[in-house]
Design an enzyme around this catalytic site. Sequence first.
Site, PDB file in Angstrom:
ATOM      1  N   THR A 198     -10.431  14.672  33.410  1.00 26.88           N
ATOM      2  CA  THR A 198     -10.628  14.391  31.984  1.00 26.88           C
ATOM      3  C   THR A 198     -12.085  14.044  31.708  1.00 26.88           C
ATOM      4  OG1 THR A 198      -8.384  13.626  31.620  1.00 26.88           O
ATOM      5  CG2 THR A 198     -10.061  12.626  30.239  1.00 26.88           C
ATOM      6  N   VAL A 227       2.602  14.126  27.227  1.00 26.63           N
ATOM      7  CA  VAL A 227       1.293  13.727  26.710  1.00 26.63           C
ATOM      8  C   VAL A 227       0.873  12.456  27.438  1.00 26.63           C
ATOM      9  CG1 VAL A 227       0.019  12.942  24.679  1.00 26.63           C
ATOM     10  CG2 VAL A 227       1.749  14.731  24.430  1.00 26.63           C
ATOM     11  N   GLY A 252      -2.251   8.948  33.398  1.00 30.22           N
ATOM     12  CA  GLY A 252      -2.069   8.570  32.010  1.00 30.22           C
ATOM     13  C   GLY A 252      -0.897   7.663  31.724  1.00 30.22           C
TER      14      GLY A 252
HETATM   15  N1  ASP Z   1      -5.548  10.712  31.847  1.00 31.80           N
HETATM   16  C1  ASP Z   1      -5.217  12.098  31.841  1.00 31.80           C
HETATM   17  C2  ASP Z   1      -3.746  12.254  31.595  1.00 31.80           C
HETATM   18  O1  ASP Z   1      -2.970  11.497  32.129  1.00 31.80           O
HETATM   19  C3  ASP Z   1      -5.564  12.795  33.101  1.00 31.80           C
HETATM   20  C4  ASP Z   1      -7.003  12.662  33.534  1.00 31.80           C
HETATM   21  O2  ASP Z   1      -7.602  11.611  33.342  1.00 31.80           O
HETATM   22  O3  ASP Z   1      -7.546  13.630  34.088  1.00 31.80           O
HETATM   23  O4  ASP Z   1      -3.372  13.170  30.909  1.00 31.80           O
END
Ligand code: ASP
Length: 358
Positions: A198, A227, A252
């Site tokens: 991300t 999500v 997440g």
């Molecule tokens: N936080 C993001 C999610 O859980 C993943 C990431 O940080 O790459 O969708």
Amino acid sequence: MKTLIATIALALMPAAVLAQEAPASEKPRWSLAIHGGAGTLSRDAMTPEKEAEYEAMLQTALDAGAKVLADGGDAMDAVKAAVIIMEDSPLFNAGKGAVLTWDGDAELDASIMDGRDRSAGAIAGVRTVKNPILLADRVRTDSPHVMLVGEGAEQFALEKGFAVTPQSYFITPMRLDALERMKAKQLSALDVDLKFGTVGAVALDQKGNMAAATSTGGMTGKRWGRVGDAPVIGAGTYADNRACAVSATGWGEYFLRVGVAHEICARLRGVKEFNALTAESDGAAALQPEEAEYIADSVMADVKDLGGDGGVILVTPEGHAVFSFNTTGMYRGRATSDGVNEVAIFGSEDKVSSTPDH
Ligand code: ASP
């Protein structure tokens, strides 16, 4: 006794006094931090060429945001400038190069928040928008809502004149391979991703305004419209001129449960209010970098206690740019008006925090 008086005074303080604009600092200062994901990162698992490639792309994104701030531009424009570059790069899990769903599609999530008025925009599960962060910002500015999902968000994008980008643009061989390995070997997303890619940026501009932006493809093999935290205001993204701007990356589900970004800002705001009440001079009310670092570390420790991992970036009204992660590395960078300009990938220990000298 001092604590008791301060607590009573804080309770009696009218909300309007607590909800002030950012205090003007003596000399204009700006600050920017970016991330491109945290995770299991070690030098042994990466070639020098790959490392250089990641560092160069982080530097390009950092420079784009820093230029906006150095030129006196808005924090909102700085975070968008930095995030767009990382969305366009196939190296990160956002925009082009996003991880793929169980069905092999890219489904994109993003959010953005303006610390001036806490206006916010977010989108989730979008498949046709090249730069999701720009669509999230249009939700903020051009709709009465904060969050739009799926087909509705795409309909909104069409109405606002966003081009329809085909799925083939987003899908890269690296992400296809990760999905295939996950299915063939019945692995988890963490096994194949190794890191969370991300992207995010947080900024303080010369006018004392702050902004935060986060964009992601989520986690490999996600199903059922999953999500994560990235598009959820308060979990993956938060900005409030009174306290800080935060962008997160990590598993997440845990960041959602802790409400990481808001939790950090709320705790920082409490410290600032307390300092203001007990300070003997204006300067003493300012947040110390150690306070910001301590709070970010505490919230990340909370994530770890629940079983989650990842990291955060934050900036404060004083211009401190802080990283905190409970993984072995985080793609990151920061630049400030005091001449700090650096990008980094690895951490020397499981948990590393870092702040500039102010
Ligand atoms: N936080 C993001 C999610 O859980 C993943 C990431 O940080 O790459 O969708």
